[in-house]
Design a protein around this motif. Structure first.
Motif, PDB file in Angstrom:
ATOM      1  N   ARG A 132       0.802  -1.138   0.010  1.00 10.22           N
ATOM      2  CA  ARG A 132      -0.259   0.142   0.096  1.00 10.22           C
ATOM      3  C   ARG A 132       0.993   1.448   0.102  1.00 10.22           C
ATOM      4  O   ARG A 132       1.761   1.245   0.779  1.00 10.22           O
ATOM      5  CB  ARG A 132      -0.962  -0.167   1.258  1.00 10.22           C
ATOM      6  N   THR A 133       0.442   2.198  -0.661  1.00  6.40           N
ATOM      7  CA  THR A 133       1.222   3.520  -0.703  1.00  6.40           C
ATOM      8  C   THR A 133       0.584   4.486   0.298  1.00  6.40           C
ATOM      9  O   THR A 133      -0.499   4.603   0.610  1.00  6.40           O
ATOM     10  CB  THR A 133       1.057   4.306  -2.267  1.00  6.40           C
ATOM     11  N   ILE A 134       1.786   5.157   0.762  1.00  2.67           N
ATOM     12  CA  ILE A 134       1.545   6.005   2.005  1.00  2.67           C
ATOM     13  C   ILE A 134       1.762   7.360   1.747  1.00  2.67           C
ATOM     14  O   ILE A 134       2.659   7.763   0.955  1.00  2.67           O
ATOM     15  CB  ILE A 134       2.419   5.454   3.073  1.00  2.67           C
ATOM     16  N   THR A 135       1.174   8.204   2.329  1.00  2.00           N
ATOM     17  CA  THR A 135       1.335   9.733   2.372  1.00  2.00           C
ATOM     18  C   THR A 135       1.722  10.358   3.798  1.00  2.00           C
ATOM     19  O   THR A 135       0.859   9.924   4.596  1.00  2.00           O
ATOM     20  CB  THR A 135       0.457  10.528   1.618  1.00  2.00           C
ATOM     21  N   LEU A 136       2.635  10.690   3.793  1.00  2.00           N
ATOM     22  CA  LEU A 136       2.976  11.407   5.338  1.00  2.00           C
ATOM     23  C   LEU A 136       2.648  12.777   5.235  1.00  2.00           C
ATOM     24  O   LEU A 136       3.163  13.727   4.531  1.00  2.00           O
ATOM     25  CB  LEU A 136       4.637  11.373   5.328  1.00  2.00           C
ATOM     26  N   PRO A 137       1.729  13.275   6.149  1.00  2.00           N
ATOM     27  CA  PRO A 137       1.307  14.505   6.241  1.00  2.00           C
ATOM     28  C   PRO A 137       2.311  15.517   7.248  1.00  2.00           C
ATOM     29  O   PRO A 137       3.168  14.921   8.059  1.00  2.00           O
ATOM     30  CB  PRO A 137      -0.104  14.514   7.204  1.00  2.00           C
ATOM     31  N   PHE A 138       2.354  16.729   6.862  1.00  2.00           N
ATOM     32  CA  PHE A 138       3.282  17.371   7.610  1.00  2.00           C
ATOM     33  C   PHE A 138       2.678  17.507   9.213  1.00  2.00           C
ATOM     34  O   PHE A 138       1.557  17.748   9.526  1.00  2.00           O
ATOM     35  CB  PHE A 138       3.004  19.136   7.311  1.00  2.00           C
ATOM     36  N   PRO A 139       3.628  17.561  10.130  1.00  2.00           N
ATOM     37  CA  PRO A 139       3.148  17.390  11.698  1.00  2.00           C
ATOM     38  C   PRO A 139       2.502  18.777  11.857  1.00  2.00           C
ATOM     39  O   PRO A 139       3.140  19.922  11.501  1.00  2.00           O
ATOM     40  CB  PRO A 139       4.367  17.224  12.395  1.00  2.00           C
ATOM     41  N   GLU A 140       1.418  18.571  12.703  1.00  2.00           N
ATOM     42  CA  GLU A 140       0.977  19.790  13.101  1.00  2.00           C
ATOM     43  C   GLU A 140       0.521  19.954  14.556  1.00  2.00           C
ATOM     44  O   GLU A 140       0.151  18.636  14.993  1.00  2.00           O
ATOM     45  CB  GLU A 140      -0.661  20.113  12.376  1.00  2.00           C
ATOM     46  N   LYS A 141       0.164  20.987  15.216  1.00  2.00           N
ATOM     47  CA  LYS A 141       0.106  20.838  16.785  1.00  2.00           C
ATOM     48  C   LYS A 141      -1.082  19.991  16.975  1.00  2.00           C
ATOM     49  O   LYS A 141      -2.246  20.279  16.464  1.00  2.00           O
ATOM     50  CB  LYS A 141      -0.252  22.337  17.174  1.00  2.00           C
ATOM     51  N   GLY A 142      -0.992  19.074  17.772  1.00  2.00           N
ATOM     52  CA  GLY A 142      -2.396  18.192  18.118  1.00  2.00           C
ATOM     53  C   GLY A 142      -2.629  17.225  16.927  1.00  2.00           C
ATOM     54  O   GLY A 142      -3.676  16.510  17.180  1.00  2.00           O
ATOM     55  N   PHE A 143      -1.740  17.034  16.035  1.00  2.00           N
ATOM     56  CA  PHE A 143      -2.219  16.042  14.933  1.00  2.00           C
ATOM     57  C   PHE A 143      -1.110  15.309  14.571  1.00  2.00           C
ATOM     58  O   PHE A 143      -0.185  15.841  13.769  1.00  2.00           O
ATOM     59  CB  PHE A 143      -2.609  16.960  13.479  1.00  2.00           C
ATOM     60  N   TYR A 175       6.914  21.807   0.803  1.00  2.00           N
ATOM     61  CA  TYR A 175       6.973  20.491   0.042  1.00  2.00           C
ATOM     62  C   TYR A 175       7.727  19.704   1.075  1.00  2.00           C
ATOM     63  O   TYR A 175       8.990  20.093   1.306  1.00  2.00           O
ATOM     64  CB  TYR A 175       7.622  20.727  -1.187  1.00  2.00           C
ATOM     65  N   MET A 176       7.165  18.681   1.450  1.00  2.00           N
ATOM     66  CA  MET A 176       7.920  17.756   2.676  1.00  2.00           C
ATOM     67  C   MET A 176       9.321  17.212   2.012  1.00  2.00           C
ATOM     68  O   MET A 176       9.087  16.696   0.762  1.00  2.00           O
ATOM     69  CB  MET A 176       7.192  16.895   3.230  1.00  2.00           C
ATOM     70  N   SER A 177      10.398  17.509   2.356  1.00  2.00           N
ATOM     71  CA  SER A 177      11.576  17.040   1.868  1.00  2.00           C
ATOM     72  C   SER A 177      11.653  15.418   2.447  1.00  2.00           C
ATOM     73  O   SER A 177      11.192  14.889   3.368  1.00  2.00           O
ATOM     74  CB  SER A 177      12.915  17.476   2.426  1.00  2.00           C
ATOM     75  N   ALA A 178      12.539  14.578   1.871  1.00  2.00           N
ATOM     76  CA  ALA A 178      12.652  13.340   2.232  1.00  2.00           C
ATOM     77  C   ALA A 178      13.581  13.261   3.408  1.00  2.00           C
ATOM     78  O   ALA A 178      13.472  12.401   4.298  1.00  2.00           O
ATOM     79  CB  ALA A 178      13.918  12.399   1.056  1.00  2.00           C
ATOM     80  N   ASN A 179      14.415  14.279   3.924  1.00  2.00           N
ATOM     81  CA  ASN A 179      14.988  14.507   5.332  1.00  2.00           C
ATOM     82  C   ASN A 179      13.782  14.509   6.103  1.00  2.00           C
ATOM     83  O   ASN A 179      13.833  13.918   7.457  1.00  2.00           O
ATOM     84  CB  ASN A 179      15.787  15.702   5.352  1.00  2.00           C
ATOM     85  N   GLU A 180      12.872  15.457   5.824  1.00  2.00           N
ATOM     86  CA  GLU A 180      11.802  15.764   6.796  1.00  2.00           C
ATOM     87  C   GLU A 180      10.933  14.374   6.919  1.00  2.00           C
ATOM     88  O   GLU A 180      10.362  13.821   7.980  1.00  2.00           O
ATOM     89  CB  GLU A 180      10.796  16.848   6.432  1.00  2.00           C
ATOM     90  N   GLY A 181      10.703  13.694   5.775  1.00  2.00           N
ATOM     91  CA  GLY A 181      10.079  12.307   5.990  1.00  2.00           C
ATOM     92  C   GLY A 181      10.776  11.394   6.620  1.00  2.00           C
ATOM     93  O   GLY A 181       9.958  10.708   7.461  1.00  2.00           O
TER      94      GLY A 181
END
Ligand SMILES: C[S@@+](CC[C@H](N)C(=O)[O-])C[C@H]1O[C@@H](n2cnc3c(N)ncnc32)[C@H](O)[C@@H]1O
Length: 263
Positions: A132-143, A175-181
């Motif tokens: 299954r393909t996954i998408t990583l969301p940007f971390p947010e306060k409380g999420f 745009y989330m980078s691979a480092n952030e991911g």
């Protein structure tokens, strides 16, 4: 009666669209585009306009979801709606297609090269060995959802590779980078502790795939975290069980550590 064409532009520059896409675009009355689900690595809007010889109306997410302007034009003329990659892959554009059909507007798809296959194949991995393909969301306060991590763990337990798409917030030019991911996954490992990755797990980054500046990198999480991978877009792959030829490809094409050949 008009018509609505959904056109995938591919991944790199203007010349990555198909010959058929270009021919169809030349005879369109109106051309719309969106670049919030993805974007071309090698071309900006102006270059695309010059290439097809037409002005392009750029739409944001709300415009596309409401569909009003686009459908109004498509009722009376030949309209194209452009997006990067393949038009229906990891987008919600099928909704617009269904709205058009409900209004009696004929629709067609013109496919483009997609990150779904190009990422795997540029790294030398077999697309049929992905789960299954996954998408990583940007971390947010409380999420801080853990479901992406859990889906990847399921893939790993089945020996399957994970294609990990990274969040885009085009309105904020983020745009989330691979480092952030990679950091996202390490943080999730700390929280969940399911054993998806440790210091010796090989992770792959595929950056600006299909463009003139494509960069592939593969290594342990800390190595990847320290690498400058350049501008977006990036995708991560966490391999499952590697066939020996896939392992060799990761070493030769993306600089993975040679010890993976012994596993
Ligand atoms: C929501 S998906 C849309 C996929 C697109 N419709 C396609 O078929 O390629 C967008 C994500 O795919 C990845 N992506 C798209 N194009 C890319 C490229 N050329 N190189 C690396 N990653 C890419 C990025 O992680 C980006 O955030």
């Amino acid at each position: 009666m008009g018509e609505l064409l959904f056109v995938g532009l591919g991944l790199g520059g203007v010349q990555d669209m198909s010959v058929r896409a270009l021919a169809e675009l030349k005879s369109c009355d109106v051309v719309f585009a969106e670049f919030y689900t993805s974007k071309l690595a090698d071309a900006e809007l102006g270059e695309l306009e010059d290439f097809i010889g037409k002005r392009i109306r750029l739409l944001d997410r709300v415009d596309v979801e409401e569909g009003e302007e686009l459908l109004k034009e498509a009722k009376r003329g030949k309209v194209a709606f452009l997006s990067a990659g393949d038009t229906m892959a990891a987008t919600t554009h099928v909704d617009l297609r269904l709205q058009a059909l409900d209004l009696g507007i004929p629709t067609r798809l013109i496919h483009g090269i997609s990150i779904f296959t190009a990422c795997a194949t540029s790294l030398g991995l077999q697309p049929y060995k992905f789960g299954r393909t996954i998408t990583l969301p940007f971390p947010e306060k409380g999420f801080h959802p853990t479901s992406p991590y859990e889906h990847m763990l399921e893939n790993k337990q089945r020996g399957l590779h994970s294609l990990v798409l990274l969040d885009i917030k085009a309105d904020q030019k983020r745009y989330m980078s691979a480092n952030e991911g990679t950091q996202w996954l390490l943080d999730a490992e700390d929280r969940v502790g399911g054993g998806l990755l440790d210091a010796k797990t090989v992770v792959c980054a595929a950056c600006r795939v299909g463009s003139s500046t494509e960069l592939l990198a593969s290594g342990y999480p800390q190595t990847l975290l320290a690498k400058d991978l350049g501008p977006p877009l990036h995708t991560l792959v966490v391999p499952g069980k590697l066939h020996f030829m896939e392992a060799e490809a990761l070493v030769k094409l993306a600089g993975a550590p040679e010890e993976i050949l012994e596993e």
